[in-house]
Design a protein around this motif. Structure first.
Motif, PDB file in Angstrom:
ATOM      1  N   GLY A   1       0.842  -1.195   0.000  1.00  0.00           N
ATOM      2  CA  GLY A   1       0.000   0.000   0.000  1.00  0.00           C
ATOM      3  C   GLY A   1       0.872   1.238   0.000  1.00  0.00           C
ATOM      4  O   GLY A   1       2.085   1.163   0.228  1.00  0.00           O
ATOM      5  N   THR A   2       0.275   2.398  -0.262  1.00  0.00           N
ATOM      6  CA  THR A   2       1.056   3.627  -0.389  1.00  0.00           C
ATOM      7  C   THR A   2       0.981   4.474   0.882  1.00  0.00           C
ATOM      8  O   THR A   2       1.183   5.680   0.861  1.00  0.00           O
ATOM      9  N   GLY A   3       0.708   3.823   2.017  1.00  0.00           N
ATOM     10  CA  GLY A   3       0.503   4.550   3.264  1.00  0.00           C
ATOM     11  C   GLY A   3       1.751   5.169   3.876  1.00  0.00           C
ATOM     12  O   GLY A   3       1.699   6.252   4.449  1.00  0.00           O
ATOM     13  N   SER A   4       2.915   4.495   3.747  1.00  0.00           N
ATOM     14  CA  SER A   4       4.119   5.019   4.410  1.00  0.00           C
ATOM     15  C   SER A   4       4.826   6.017   3.499  1.00  0.00           C
ATOM     16  O   SER A   4       4.595   6.058   2.288  1.00  0.00           O
ATOM     17  N   ASP A   5       5.735   6.812   4.104  1.00  0.00           N
ATOM     18  CA  ASP A   5       6.494   7.797   3.326  1.00  0.00           C
ATOM     19  C   ASP A   5       7.264   7.134   2.196  1.00  0.00           C
ATOM     20  O   ASP A   5       7.265   7.607   1.060  1.00  0.00           O
ATOM     21  N   VAL A   6       7.934   6.001   2.540  1.00  0.00           N
ATOM     22  CA  VAL A   6       8.783   5.390   1.513  1.00  0.00           C
ATOM     23  C   VAL A   6       7.919   4.816   0.389  1.00  0.00           C
ATOM     24  O   VAL A   6       8.229   4.981  -0.795  1.00  0.00           O
ATOM     25  N   ASP A   7       6.805   4.175   0.728  1.00  0.00           N
ATOM     26  CA  ASP A   7       5.980   3.585  -0.328  1.00  0.00           C
ATOM     27  C   ASP A   7       5.319   4.647  -1.211  1.00  0.00           C
ATOM     28  O   ASP A   7       5.171   4.457  -2.409  1.00  0.00           O
TER      29      ASP A   7
END
Lengths: 222, 497
Positions: free
Chosen positions: B362-368
């Motif tokens: 998922g795109t939830g974290s800063d890195v993702d």
């Protein structure tokens, strides 16, 4: 709900866009690639096998059927092998005259015992010219997978030209997926240090392939 | 995915640190350029490469579009051949299954609680080693590069060669100082020649192979019609782990399936040439369930989801599941070559990682959320991909998802993602542009104003635009807007220009 049902349910929901009447497997894959690359005579196919085996640092020998026992004895002696493990169905006579002690593979032997054996001699199921590959399928003349893995020196006899195919698709067609298969292309190697290939890690560090059959020096008539 | 990477900085921060490390850049440049040229030669040997690539794409697409059917077929075939199939919806469940199987195989004797492992991306992804360690089970990595990473308490930085960021001198130092902690020490006077380093690994691991009771692997392919698993490797460590132990546990992502035995004829030609640039890799093992008196007596297959079905639900993004983990895209990528694998904050670095990690996790974290931007969209990755994954297309698709939000599937549930916080200025600029382009009068006035004030324009943008212009020149504004020039000269036809 079991994880099995959960995963299968997720897959089915994810594929809601796929029509029920989608093209079946037979028409979904266009196999427009070649069964074999280029046209070669039988003799040229065997030559290519020898060339590609050698290119990946296998040591290749050729001999007529009658010369096989003498050649195997010489190879074992040259390697300094004190003992050699053999699969149960190795043709009798192949190791006649070999100076090394013959060790018969038994299921009860431990890997540690196998580790004290210098060499192994086997036949093979099929060999692939384009990739320089020999394939073992656990038949009686090849034995269990561990005997061609733990000893440091493997001599594999390929009956030419019968056991040689041109390319990978033809090899798969000859093999039985129910058997344990090992595809071998040269001795153990690694590319893990600076992406450069180095031979010799965990598998046999010396692979000798004997192309046996055909005429006097093992050359196959075109 | 893995807990190892929690709290990773976004790609730009991590990459900034990496590009300042000249040893790392030198190591990566040397290794990627070596393999790049070799791959091109290996591929050029096959005049039907394009047809093989297309067939590989079609086989994988077909399988993915009927994955439920093929999963059930795999289960039936493996079970019929004497194996046991387990299903794991996420990393925790997979780790729990494997730990329990190891404990059962070890017979409760804690001295037996060690396993030998074949290099496997799936077990890296779920952080299996850490989970086993927490249960008192030592997992020994046996692939040379994985061994270097494990001994160096490091993280992998490449799919095929996890220690690509280390040169031979660094590897020698790690072997010298760390091997004795784990087992047989490095030989005295070990030099940095690759052959000697390989020999040191052989000696160090041999005792572990010979006494191992449990082996753990992944698989490159699982054939649905026969239940056959395939592991492609070079060193023979895979063969050791797959044949010497009494129990074999294979953790395999559900996307690794191919329908038929014949399908292997495509991938056994494209995978070795794409990954190590060889006509064929030294060893490929294929096994179907268990075989009497040959190899493990017990075989377990753990089918792993862990974000794959979420990825499958995205009609554009699902092509990432075609990936056969060859790593050709890493080796040609100008961004990977400079930033290195660690900056991607995932076991899947490089271009494929930039589209796989944000979909699996998922795109939830800063890195993702930053990974879809870790690319110049040059397209070299697409060109070399042996299953024709259009990585730039998926990157742009994921950028849209990050900036605008929208529907997605997480853990099997439909969700509506909110637009990411960091992109407010980008969204405002795009909204302004949209308004201007749909109001010709506004556009004309704005362009004229820009032309007249052009001597006053700063060379870098202020405020939130500063990051953008930090590494880019602002385009100069012409003295006269194009539309005015066109109207004045009729496209240059009246001869006044």
């Amino acid at each position: 709900m079991s994880s099995r049902e959960r995963i299968l349910g997720r897959v089915r929901r994810a594929l809601a866009d796929v029509p029920a009447d989608e093209v079946p497997y037979e028409r979904a894959v266009a196999r427009e690639y070649a069964r074999e690359h280029g046209r070669r005579s039988v003799a040229e196919t065997v030559d290519l096998l020898a060339e590609n085996l050698a290119d990946y640092r296998a040591i290749v020998h050729r001999c007529a059927d009658g010369e096989l026992p003498g050649l195997l004895a010489r190879l074992l002696a040259a390697h300094g092998s004190r003992n050699v493990v053999v699969p149960p169905g190795l043709p009798p006579g192949w190791l006649e005259g070999a100076g090394a002690e013959i060790v018969h593979d038994r299921a009860a032997d431990t890997p540690q015992e196998l580790d004290r054996v210098d060499s192994v001699v086997t036949g093979c199921a099929v060999a692939v010219a384009e990739t320089g590959t020999i394939v073992l399928d656990g038949s009686p003349d090849q034995g269990r997978r561990r005997i061609t893995l733990v000893p440091d020196h493997h001599i594999c006899v390929v009956r030419v030209p019968d056991q040689v195919v041109g390319a990978v698709p033809q090899a798969l067609g000859r093999l039985d997926p129910a058997r344990p298969l090992t595809w071998i292309s040269g001795p153990s190697a690694t590319s893990d240090i600076e992406l450069d290939r180095v031979e010799g890690v965990h598998g046999p560090r010396t692979l000798e392939v004997v192309l046996a059959g055909g005429g006097q020096d093992g050359r196959t008539a075109s | 995915m893995s807990g190892t990477y929690l709290g990773m900085p976004a790609f730009p921060e991590a990459a900034r640190k990496a590009v300042g490390d000249s040893t790392l850049r030198g190591n990566l440049r040397h290794a990627t350029h070596t393999i790049r040229d070799k791959r091109a030669r290996a591929v050029a040997e096959l005049d039907d490469w394009a047809a093989l690539r297309e067939a590989g794409k079609q086989i994988k697409d077909h399988t993915l579009r009927h994955l439920d059917r093929y999963l059930v077929q795999v289960e039936e075939a493996v079970t019929a051949a004497g194996g046991t199939v387990h299903w794991a919806a996420d990393a925790d469940e997979a780790n729990e299954i494997v730990a329990r199987l190891v404990e059962e195989a070890g017979g409760g004797d804690s001295a037996e609680h060690e396993v030998v492992k074949v290099k496997s991306m799936a077990t890296q992804e779920i952080a299996l080693n850490e989970a086993l360690e927490a249960r008192g089970v030592h997992a020994y990595e046996t692939d040379l590069a994985e061994l270097i990473v494990q001994l160096g308490r490091d993280r992998p930085s490449h799919i095929l060669v996890p220690a690509i960021h280390r040169n031979r001198g660094e590897i020698r130092d790690i072997f010298r100082s760390e091997m004795s902690e784990w087992g047989r020490p490095a030989p005295e006077n070990l030099t940095d020649t690759p052959a000697e380093l390989a020999e040191a690994a052989r000696l160090h691991l041999r005792e572990k192979f010979l006494r191992a009771r449990v082996g753990i692997s992944g698989a490159n392919f699982v054939v649905a019609e026969t239940g056959t698993l395939v592991v492609v490797e070079s060193e023979g460590n895979g063969r050791m782990c797959l044949t010497l132990p009494e129990t074999l546990i294979s953790v395999v992502g559900i996307e690794k399936i191919v329908p038929r035995w014949q399908d292997l004829e495509v991938f056994l030609q494209t995978l070795p040439r794409s990954s190590t640039a060889e006509r064929m890799n030294p060893y490929t093992s294929m096994w179907t369930g268990t075989t009497d008196e040959d190899g493990p007596r017990t075989f377990h297959l753990v089918l792993l989801d862990n974000g794959r079905t979420d990825t499958l639900a995205d009609e554009v993004g699902r092509q990432a599941l075609r990936c056969i983990r060859c790593s050709a895209c890493l080796n040609v990528c100008p961004v990977y070559e400079r930033a290195g694998g660690h900056a991607y904050g995932s076991v899947y670095p490089g271009p494929i990682g930039a589209i796989l990690s944000p979909q699996l996790r998922g795109t939830g974290s800063d890195v993702d959320a930053s990974l879809p931007y870790a690319s110049s969209l040059c397209g070299a990755c697409y060109e070399v991909c042996p299953v024709a994954i259009d990585i730039p297309e998926v990157l742009v698709h994921l950028r849209e998802r990050v900036v605008q939000g929208g529907p997605a599937v997480r853990h099997g549930n439909r969700v509506v993602l909110r637009p990411a916080k960091g992109h407010a200025a980008e969204r405002a600029a795009m909204r302004a542009a949209q308004w201007a382009f749909t109001h010709p009068g506004v556009l004309r006035t704005g362009q004229r104003l820009a032309s007249r004030t052009r001597r006053l324009h700063p060379r870098t943008l202020p405020g939130p635009g500063r990051a953008w212009s930090g590494s880019r020149d602002l385009p100069p504004v012409p003295a006269e807007p194009f539309r005015d020039w066109w109207q004045r000269t009729h496209g240059g036809k009246d001869g006044s220009e």
